[in-house]
Design a protein around this motif. Sequence first.
Motif, mmCIF file in Angstrom:
data_model
loop_
_atom_site.group_PDB
_atom_site.id
_atom_site.type_symbol
_atom_site.label_atom_id
_atom_site.label_comp_id
_atom_site.label_asym_id
_atom_site.label_seq_id
_atom_site.Cartn_x
_atom_site.Cartn_y
_atom_site.Cartn_z
ATOM 1 N N ILE A 1 -113.211 73.917 5.297
ATOM 2 C CA ILE A 1 -114.090 73.331 4.263
ATOM 3 C C ILE A 1 -114.593 74.432 3.323
ATOM 4 O O ILE A 1 -114.447 74.338 2.100
ATOM 5 C CB ILE A 1 -115.293 72.609 4.914
ATOM 6 C CG1 ILE A 1 -114.817 71.380 5.693
ATOM 7 C CG2 ILE A 1 -116.321 72.219 3.849
ATOM 8 C CD1 ILE A 1 -115.896 70.747 6.570
ATOM 9 N N ILE A 2 -115.159 75.474 3.899
ATOM 10 C CA ILE A 2 -115.740 76.547 3.076
ATOM 11 C C ILE A 2 -114.659 77.229 2.248
ATOM 12 O O ILE A 2 -114.845 77.504 1.059
ATOM 13 C CB ILE A 2 -116.505 77.554 3.966
ATOM 14 C CG1 ILE A 2 -117.743 76.868 4.551
ATOM 15 C CG2 ILE A 2 -116.883 78.797 3.172
ATOM 16 C CD1 ILE A 2 -118.523 77.697 5.547
ATOM 17 N N ASP A 3 -113.477 77.401 2.838
ATOM 18 C CA ASP A 3 -112.374 78.034 2.119
ATOM 19 C C ASP A 3 -111.952 77.187 0.919
ATOM 20 O O ASP A 3 -111.747 77.704 -0.185
ATOM 21 C CB ASP A 3 -111.200 78.247 3.073
ATOM 22 C CG ASP A 3 -110.011 78.893 2.371
ATOM 23 O OD1 ASP A 3 -110.200 79.959 1.763
ATOM 24 O OD2 ASP A 3 -108.911 78.292 2.391
ATOM 25 N N PHE A 4 -111.867 75.867 1.133
ATOM 26 C CA PHE A 4 -111.494 74.981 0.019
ATOM 27 C C PHE A 4 -112.504 75.092 -1.124
ATOM 28 O O PHE A 4 -112.137 75.249 -2.294
ATOM 29 C CB PHE A 4 -111.410 73.522 0.480
ATOM 30 C CG PHE A 4 -111.350 72.537 -0.653
ATOM 31 C CD1 PHE A 4 -110.171 72.324 -1.352
ATOM 32 C CD2 PHE A 4 -112.491 71.837 -1.060
ATOM 33 C CE1 PHE A 4 -110.115 71.427 -2.413
ATOM 34 C CE2 PHE A 4 -112.452 70.948 -2.123
ATOM 35 C CZ PHE A 4 -111.264 70.741 -2.797
ATOM 36 N N VAL A 5 -113.801 75.042 -0.773
ATOM 37 C CA VAL A 5 -114.845 75.081 -1.804
ATOM 38 C C VAL A 5 -114.837 76.440 -2.518
ATOM 39 O O VAL A 5 -114.947 76.507 -3.745
ATOM 40 C CB VAL A 5 -116.233 74.788 -1.188
ATOM 41 C CG1 VAL A 5 -117.345 74.996 -2.206
ATOM 42 C CG2 VAL A 5 -116.268 73.351 -0.653
ATOM 43 N N ASP A 6 -114.625 77.511 -1.756
ATOM 44 C CA ASP A 6 -114.551 78.845 -2.382
ATOM 45 C C ASP A 6 -113.419 78.902 -3.395
ATOM 46 O O ASP A 6 -113.600 79.349 -4.523
ATOM 47 C CB ASP A 6 -114.344 79.929 -1.309
ATOM 48 C CG ASP A 6 -115.614 80.216 -0.514
ATOM 49 O OD1 ASP A 6 -116.693 79.725 -0.930
ATOM 50 O OD2 ASP A 6 -115.528 80.889 0.540
ATOM 51 N N ASP B 1 -113.653 79.210 -7.710
ATOM 52 C CA ASP B 1 -113.342 80.572 -8.162
ATOM 53 C C ASP B 1 -112.425 80.500 -9.390
ATOM 54 O O ASP B 1 -111.239 80.198 -9.268
ATOM 55 C CB ASP B 1 -112.663 81.341 -7.022
ATOM 56 C CG ASP B 1 -112.129 82.699 -7.486
ATOM 57 O OD1 ASP B 1 -112.367 83.080 -8.652
ATOM 58 O OD2 ASP B 1 -111.468 83.371 -6.667
ATOM 59 N N PRO B 2 -112.981 80.774 -10.583
ATOM 60 C CA PRO B 2 -112.201 80.635 -11.827
ATOM 61 C C PRO B 2 -110.928 81.481 -11.831
ATOM 62 O O PRO B 2 -109.974 81.170 -12.541
ATOM 63 C CB PRO B 2 -113.163 81.137 -12.909
ATOM 64 C CG PRO B 2 -114.514 81.126 -12.297
ATOM 65 C CD PRO B 2 -114.328 81.326 -10.830
ATOM 66 N N GLU B 3 -110.908 82.505 -10.994
ATOM 67 C CA GLU B 3 -109.729 83.384 -10.951
ATOM 68 C C GLU B 3 -108.636 82.803 -10.057
ATOM 69 O O GLU B 3 -107.490 83.260 -10.095
ATOM 70 C CB GLU B 3 -110.119 84.770 -10.404
ATOM 71 C CG GLU B 3 -111.296 85.430 -11.131
ATOM 72 C CD GLU B 3 -110.998 85.606 -12.617
ATOM 73 O OE1 GLU B 3 -109.914 86.138 -12.938
ATOM 74 O OE2 GLU B 3 -111.813 85.161 -13.455
ATOM 75 N N HIS B 4 -109.006 81.824 -9.214
ATOM 76 C CA HIS B 4 -108.058 81.340 -8.208
ATOM 77 C C HIS B 4 -107.185 80.210 -8.755
ATOM 78 O O HIS B 4 -107.648 79.393 -9.554
ATOM 79 C CB HIS B 4 -108.816 80.868 -6.967
ATOM 80 C CG HIS B 4 -107.969 80.825 -5.734
ATOM 81 N ND1 HIS B 4 -106.985 79.878 -5.546
ATOM 82 C CD2 HIS B 4 -107.945 81.631 -4.647
ATOM 83 C CE1 HIS B 4 -106.393 80.089 -4.381
ATOM 84 N NE2 HIS B 4 -106.956 81.152 -3.820
ATOM 85 N N GLN B 5 -105.940 80.141 -8.312
ATOM 86 C CA GLN B 5 -105.024 79.084 -8.786
ATOM 87 C C GLN B 5 -105.496 77.698 -8.337
ATOM 88 O O GLN B 5 -105.127 76.686 -8.940
ATOM 89 C CB GLN B 5 -103.606 79.334 -8.261
ATOM 90 C CG GLN B 5 -103.506 79.299 -6.733
ATOM 91 C CD GLN B 5 -102.054 79.378 -6.259
ATOM 92 O OE1 GLN B 5 -101.166 79.663 -7.056
ATOM 93 N NE2 GLN B 5 -101.838 79.133 -4.978
ATOM 94 N N ILE C 1 -115.263 71.774 -13.302
ATOM 95 C CA ILE C 1 -116.471 71.083 -12.818
ATOM 96 C C ILE C 1 -116.367 69.571 -13.023
ATOM 97 O O ILE C 1 -116.684 68.793 -12.117
ATOM 98 C CB ILE C 1 -117.727 71.652 -13.515
ATOM 99 C CG1 ILE C 1 -118.050 73.041 -12.931
ATOM 100 C CG2 ILE C 1 -118.926 70.721 -13.329
ATOM 101 C CD1 ILE C 1 -119.265 73.719 -13.536
ATOM 102 N N GLU C 2 -115.839 69.140 -14.181
ATOM 103 C CA GLU C 2 -115.793 67.689 -14.448
ATOM 104 C C GLU C 2 -114.828 66.953 -13.516
ATOM 105 O O GLU C 2 -114.865 65.732 -13.415
ATOM 106 C CB GLU C 2 -115.443 67.402 -15.919
ATOM 107 C CG GLU C 2 -114.074 67.916 -16.357
ATOM 108 C CD GLU C 2 -114.129 69.337 -16.903
ATOM 109 O OE1 GLU C 2 -115.065 70.093 -16.533
ATOM 110 O OE2 GLU C 2 -113.220 69.703 -17.678
ATOM 111 N N ASP C 3 -113.958 67.706 -12.825
ATOM 112 C CA ASP C 3 -113.019 67.063 -11.893
ATOM 113 C C ASP C 3 -113.479 67.140 -10.437
ATOM 114 O O ASP C 3 -112.791 66.664 -9.533
ATOM 115 C CB ASP C 3 -111.635 67.707 -12.024
ATOM 116 C CG ASP C 3 -111.033 67.482 -13.400
ATOM 117 O OD1 ASP C 3 -111.299 66.406 -13.986
ATOM 118 O OD2 ASP C 3 -110.332 68.382 -13.904
#
Lengths: 355, 355
Positions: A65-70, A74-78, A83-85
């Motif tokens: 769960i925490i990994d998914f949210v991180d 993270d704008p750098e992550h693929q 936010i709107e999604d």
Amino acid sequence: MGICSFTQKIIPPDINMKKSICYHSIVCCIFYLLVGCSDDAANRNDLTQTDPLPSWNEGKTKSAIIDFVDRATDPEHQDFIAIEDRIATFDNDGNLWSEQPMYFQLLFTIDRVKAMAGQHPEWKEEQPFKAVLEDDIPTLLSLEHKDLFKLLMATHAGITTTAFNQEVKKWMKFSKHPRFNQPYTELVYQPMLELMQFLRSKDFQVFIVSGGGVDFMRAWVTDVYGIPSYQVVGSSMASKFEESQGRVVINKVAKIDFIDDKEGKPVGIHKFIGKRPVFASGNSDGDLQMMQYTAAGEGSRFMLYLHHTDGKREWAYDRNSSIGKLDKGLDEAKKHNWTVIDMAKDWRVIYPFEQ
Amino acid sequence: MGICSFTQKIIPPDINMKKSICYHSIVCCIFYLLVGCSDDAANRNDLTQTDPLPSWNEGKTKSAIIDFVDRATDPEHQDFIAIEDRIATFDNDGNLWSEQPMYFQLLFTIDRVKAMAGQHPEWKEEQPFKAVLEDDIPTLLSLEHKDLFKLLMATHAGITTTAFNQEVKKWMKFSKHPRFNQPYTELVYQPMLELMQFLRSKDFQVFIVSGGGVDFMRAWVTDVYGIPSYQVVGSSMASKFEESQGRVVINKVAKIDFIDDKEGKPVGIHKFIGKRPVFASGNSDGDLQMMQYTAAGEGSRFMLYLHHTDGKREWAYDRNSSIGKLDKGLDEAKKHNWTVIDMAKDWRVIYPFEQ
């Protein structure tokens, strides 16, 4: 109290804003030279150190769960999600609160039949009302849909939406769960309260998508879950705008308008939310189509099933249960590598009152 | 750029947060001693001085709106409204954007009929399609509901919700309004954009409650009005969750699910929002029941009718118009002292492109 909060306190209240902010900065800096400044920074550090899911035991479920949210934030992550999604949908019965020995809305319905029985002498001999009035639990548990609808129509219609809302609030305030002798609103899952709060703190919009009645849920979910009425999707009766004693009201009509279960869940999500979720949480086969719809979207997404494995602290049931049956869902979760919560193993605490 | 923003810029980026905040304070104070510090305070003062409704002419309409919001957000005032109750509902067609020479969704429908005509040779001889293909405007304007439904069913069903969304986005991007030669999304009312922003800045939740199609609106309202998809209530076709080529999709079905007009508006508000608004804004008799429902609640509330009085800059129409007829509504507004916008008099600017 942090240093800067302190400096705010010691600034004379009659001083104007512009001045006060600068006095604040000055005093803050003096403190910095002496002892190190900025509780703001300190708070920030606290935040990053705080466990967002304290009632969850460490393990692969909590980490997933925490990994998914991180990754999602993270704008750098693929796997970043705009936010709107960030739409997260949660089933309610058996997922945010318990659903045993039967759905709490059915217990409310039973109490309402008993309260209304005085005006309905015919119910003494008429099923399914007879079973309710005689506390014939086996019959109640084996009721077919059409009988459940009969009970719902008799107790949830012919009343204004405002009056119904008050009836539910009253019941929630004064009724207690037979096993735990606690108000039903105390039988919510502490770990799920934390999960919803964690998601909201990361700019997710959290919705309930439940087979339960939307008018029943809206009477209490805002106080209990912090979810506004317009983020609750549920089953509904038809309603009608009418004038009564010179006042306009909305009356609940004895007709099903929408069933928010199974195939109805993705339909309800499209209808009420208008966006495909990226995070879906449920506990039964009735949530499977919501999971499939969520999984079928593009980009990063998270499907979370709650498996009731704790017969001691809560209830243990799955494939053969008449309530909250989880059979196909378990197979699909395994097949697609969705995350499954093992309640007994993953949850340190179940109900808030345990703390 | 304010002084403190400047100090933030001159702080080395590699410095840690705790230090940077204090460098910021220190540099900020030095600046204060030299030239007076704190753009924060300056901004605050600006804010209180800024006109939240610059495109509205001074007068009783603008004052009534600002006065209501001031009272609703003043905890000391008897008309204070708790944040969770600050629900504002706006009609769309003729209220947030223009609706002449006909509803823009009808113009979209017409373009779609023409685009689809190749696969439907029978339409050449079949009404109402014939009228569309021959640009027979008088016939189109006199279409009965059942004919409009025929057009809607042919153009809004038998397609996935995702594909339909893309069709609407494409049309919005490439189509232009016949009179203004501007994209339809430019024919929104600047004063209403400001009003919605003003309400949001005061913690109101702003919803669209429109007779228009919810799937049609959701394709563009977030970009244009800043309203999320789940705060749009509208008319809808039935939809069905189905598996197609191994992917689960939601298909639009040729069946009306909900008509969000007249008595349907308060019903839709209850169904999708679950709370009675305290602020309602509309422009036609189709909004009257929404106004009555809003007005019938307890505490302070605001009912706002837009009267199309500007034949030069927009269109002038009311009691006898086939589109956006405002007849009973005008009488009720007068009777109950609801606020009526006189477009010609109250709006300094109508469309954003005028600026």
